[in-house]
Design a protein around this motif. Structure first.
Motif, PDB file in Angstrom:
ATOM      1  N   TRP A  67       0.820  -1.203   0.000  1.00 56.40           N
ATOM      2  CA  TRP A  67       0.000   0.000   0.000  1.00 56.40           C
ATOM      3  C   TRP A  67       0.858   1.259   0.000  1.00 56.40           C
ATOM      4  CZ3 TRP A  67      -5.334  -0.124   0.000  1.00 56.40           C
ATOM      5  CH2 TRP A  67      -5.915  -1.379   0.190  1.00 56.40           C
ATOM      6  N   LEU A  68       0.294   2.310  -0.573  1.00 55.81           N
ATOM      7  CA  LEU A  68       0.817   3.661  -0.422  1.00 55.81           C
ATOM      8  C   LEU A  68      -0.200   4.390   0.455  1.00 55.81           C
ATOM      9  CD1 LEU A  68       2.349   6.102  -2.872  1.00 55.81           C
ATOM     10  CD2 LEU A  68       0.312   6.819  -1.653  1.00 55.81           C
ATOM     11  N   TYR A  69       0.272   4.982   1.545  1.00 52.97           N
ATOM     12  CA  TYR A  69      -0.572   5.724   2.476  1.00 52.97           C
ATOM     13  C   TYR A  69      -0.068   7.166   2.549  1.00 52.97           C
ATOM     14  CZ  TYR A  69      -1.757   1.105   4.444  1.00 52.97           C
ATOM     15  OH  TYR A  69      -2.169  -0.187   4.629  1.00 52.97           O
ATOM     16  N   GLY A  70      -0.942   8.067   2.948  1.00 48.47           N
ATOM     17  CA  GLY A  70      -0.457   9.413   3.168  1.00 48.47           C
ATOM     18  C   GLY A  70      -1.543  10.381   3.580  1.00 48.47           C
ATOM     19  N   ASP A  71      -1.096  11.535   4.025  1.00 50.81           N
ATOM     20  CA  ASP A  71      -2.012  12.642   4.283  1.00 50.81           C
ATOM     21  C   ASP A  71      -2.611  13.084   2.956  1.00 50.81           C
ATOM     22  OD1 ASP A  71      -1.486  12.836   7.049  1.00 50.81           O
ATOM     23  OD2 ASP A  71       0.299  14.044   6.680  1.00 50.81           O
ATOM     24  N   ASP A  72      -3.683  13.858   3.019  1.00 58.13           N
ATOM     25  CA  ASP A  72      -4.250  14.463   1.820  1.00 58.13           C
ATOM     26  C   ASP A  72      -3.244  15.518   1.355  1.00 58.13           C
ATOM     27  OD1 ASP A  72      -5.721  15.543  -0.220  1.00 58.13           O
ATOM     28  OD2 ASP A  72      -7.425  16.127   1.024  1.00 58.13           O
ATOM     29  N   LEU A  73      -2.428  15.167   0.384  1.00 57.54           N
ATOM     30  CA  LEU A  73      -1.312  16.016  -0.037  1.00 57.54           C
ATOM     31  C   LEU A  73      -1.718  17.113  -1.019  1.00 57.54           C
ATOM     32  CD1 LEU A  73       1.399  13.240  -0.494  1.00 57.54           C
ATOM     33  CD2 LEU A  73       1.114  14.793   1.438  1.00 57.54           C
ATOM     34  N   ASP A  74      -2.960  17.079  -1.487  1.00 58.02           N
ATOM     35  CA  ASP A  74      -3.424  18.073  -2.449  1.00 58.02           C
ATOM     36  C   ASP A  74      -4.901  18.318  -2.165  1.00 58.02           C
ATOM     37  OD1 ASP A  74      -3.615  19.814  -4.573  1.00 58.02           O
ATOM     38  OD2 ASP A  74      -3.216  18.319  -6.119  1.00 58.02           O
ATOM     39  N   THR A  75      -5.203  19.436  -1.539  1.00 56.02           N
ATOM     40  CA  THR A  75      -6.583  19.712  -1.153  1.00 56.02           C
ATOM     41  C   THR A  75      -7.271  20.547  -2.233  1.00 56.02           C
ATOM     42  OG1 THR A  75      -5.872  21.663   0.068  1.00 56.02           O
ATOM     43  CG2 THR A  75      -6.033  19.614   1.298  1.00 56.02           C
ATOM     44  N   GLY A  76      -8.571  20.594  -2.180  1.00 56.50           N
ATOM     45  CA  GLY A  76      -9.314  21.353  -3.182  1.00 56.50           C
ATOM     46  C   GLY A  76      -9.408  20.559  -4.475  1.00 56.50           C
ATOM     47  N   THR A  77      -9.175  21.226  -5.605  1.00 55.51           N
ATOM     48  CA  THR A  77      -9.175  20.540  -6.900  1.00 55.51           C
ATOM     49  C   THR A  77      -7.798  19.927  -7.107  1.00 55.51           C
ATOM     50  OG1 THR A  77     -10.762  22.131  -7.760  1.00 55.51           O
ATOM     51  CG2 THR A  77      -9.553  20.810  -9.369  1.00 55.51           C
ATOM     52  N   GLU A  78      -7.706  18.613  -6.960  1.00 54.37           N
ATOM     53  CA  GLU A  78      -6.417  17.932  -6.991  1.00 54.37           C
ATOM     54  C   GLU A  78      -5.769  17.920  -8.376  1.00 54.37           C
ATOM     55  OE1 GLU A  78      -9.144  16.430  -5.623  1.00 54.37           O
ATOM     56  OE2 GLU A  78      -8.624  15.911  -3.575  1.00 54.37           O
ATOM     57  N   SER A  79      -4.446  18.012  -8.377  1.00 54.86           N
ATOM     58  CA  SER A  79      -3.675  17.836  -9.602  1.00 54.86           C
ATOM     59  C   SER A  79      -2.449  16.954  -9.351  1.00 54.86           C
ATOM     60  CB  SER A  79      -3.231  19.179 -10.183  1.00 54.86           C
ATOM     61  OG  SER A  79      -2.334  19.822  -9.303  1.00 54.86           O
ATOM     62  N   LEU A  80      -2.133  16.666  -8.059  1.00 52.01           N
ATOM     63  CA  LEU A  80      -0.948  15.879  -7.723  1.00 52.01           C
ATOM     64  C   LEU A  80      -1.047  14.496  -8.362  1.00 52.01           C
ATOM     65  CD1 LEU A  80       1.711  15.600  -6.155  1.00 52.01           C
ATOM     66  CD2 LEU A  80       0.362  14.771  -4.217  1.00 52.01           C
ATOM     67  N   ASN A  81      -0.063  14.183  -9.189  1.00 56.18           N
ATOM     68  CA  ASN A  81      -0.029  12.913  -9.899  1.00 56.18           C
ATOM     69  C   ASN A  81       1.273  12.218  -9.528  1.00 56.18           C
ATOM     70  OD1 ASN A  81       0.753  11.022 -12.009  1.00 56.18           O
ATOM     71  ND2 ASN A  81      -0.914  11.853 -13.234  1.00 56.18           N
ATOM     72  N   MET A  82       1.157  11.050  -8.905  1.00 55.19           N
ATOM     73  CA  MET A  82       2.336  10.286  -8.497  1.00 55.19           C
ATOM     74  C   MET A  82       2.182   8.835  -8.926  1.00 55.19           C
ATOM     75  SD  MET A  82       3.092  11.798  -4.705  1.00 55.19           S
ATOM     76  CE  MET A  82       4.697  12.536  -4.607  1.00 55.19           C
ATOM     77  N   ASP A  83       3.296   8.187  -9.172  1.00 55.62           N
ATOM     78  CA  ASP A  83       3.333   6.771  -9.519  1.00 55.62           C
ATOM     79  C   ASP A  83       4.228   6.054  -8.531  1.00 55.62           C
ATOM     80  OD1 ASP A  83       1.817   7.331 -11.784  1.00 55.62           O
ATOM     81  OD2 ASP A  83       3.564   7.458 -13.099  1.00 55.62           O
ATOM     82  N   ILE A  84       4.056   4.737  -8.431  1.00 54.00           N
ATOM     83  CA  ILE A  84       4.911   3.940  -7.560  1.00 54.00           C
ATOM     84  C   ILE A  84       5.491   2.778  -8.349  1.00 54.00           C
ATOM     85  CG2 ILE A  84       2.947   2.620  -6.662  1.00 54.00           C
ATOM     86  CD1 ILE A  84       4.556   2.506  -3.971  1.00 54.00           C
ATOM     87  N   GLY A  85       6.796   2.587  -8.181  1.00 55.10           N
ATOM     88  CA  GLY A  85       7.493   1.528  -8.903  1.00 55.10           C
ATOM     89  C   GLY A  85       8.827   1.253  -8.257  1.00 55.10           C
ATOM     90  N   TRP A  86       9.814   0.937  -9.091  1.00 53.36           N
ATOM     91  CA  TRP A  86      11.132   0.602  -8.562  1.00 53.36           C
ATOM     92  C   TRP A  86      12.236   1.233  -9.391  1.00 53.36           C
ATOM     93  CZ3 TRP A  86       7.674  -2.971 -10.524  1.00 53.36           C
ATOM     94  CH2 TRP A  86       7.981  -3.534 -11.752  1.00 53.36           C
ATOM     95  N   ALA A  87      13.361   1.451  -8.714  1.00 58.05           N
ATOM     96  CA  ALA A  87      14.561   1.980  -9.368  1.00 58.05           C
ATOM     97  C   ALA A  87      15.295   0.834 -10.055  1.00 58.05           C
ATOM     98  CB  ALA A  87      15.468   2.634  -8.324  1.00 58.05           C
TER      99      ALA A  87
END
Length: 159
Positions: free
Chosen positions: A58-78
């Motif tokens: 899982w990826l967990y976190g605080d609400d890192l982008d409030t209002g109209t969201e635009s934060l785009n993140m991916d999860i993978g490996w190096a």
């Protein structure tokens, strides 16, 4: 300019736990994001030992982008000694929403809670032959906010 942030448990000096015999293990990392993520930023979250087979997480976190969201993140490996990098191998998560929701018996308070997906959905468990860093990559900066805690938990076994 993009920056790489390294959680304590992803540092090259942090020991990688490994046990054999098909016992499920977990690797995790936590990063306190102090400034709005910038496109290209990399958050190295944790390390997996050589031979690890990822079963979920899982990826967990605080609400890192409030209002109209635009934060785009991916999860993978190096990239490691044997495999090429795949920055969205465990999830091309698109725009992250930290809004609360309810779905059947599952409910979420405001914050992030995303299961690992990507290759786990399309090909099943993912095996790594060399020690590997699990990382989150920022594609688009948050519209509002961008600060808070983010963590990743990876469930794996070493056959």
């Amino acid at each position: 300019m993009a920056t790489t942030f390294v959680a304590t448990r992803a540092a090259s000096t942090f020991p990688v736990y490994k046990i054999g015999g098909g016992v499920m293990c977990a690797a995790w990392g936590v990063i306190e994001i102090a400034a709005n993520p910038t496109a290209g930023d990399i958050y190295q979250m944790c390390r997996l030992p050589a031979g690890a087979v990822v079963l979920g997480g899982w990826l967990y976190g605080d609400d890192l982008d409030t209002g109209t969201e635009s934060l785009n993140m991916d999860i993978g490996w190096a990239a490691n000694a044997d495999e090429i990098a795949d920055p969205d191998g465990f999830g091309n998560l698109d725009v992250l929403t930290g809004d609360s929701f309810a779905l059947g018996n599952v409910a979420n308070v405001a914050g992030l809670m995303y299961p690992l997906q990507g290759v786990l959905l399309t090909a099943g468990p993912k095996a790594f032959t060399a020690e590997t860093i699990i990382e989150v990559v920022c594609n688009v900066t948050a519209a509002t906010g961008g600060t808070g805690t983010m963590s990743v938990v990876v469930q794996y076994m070493v056959p």
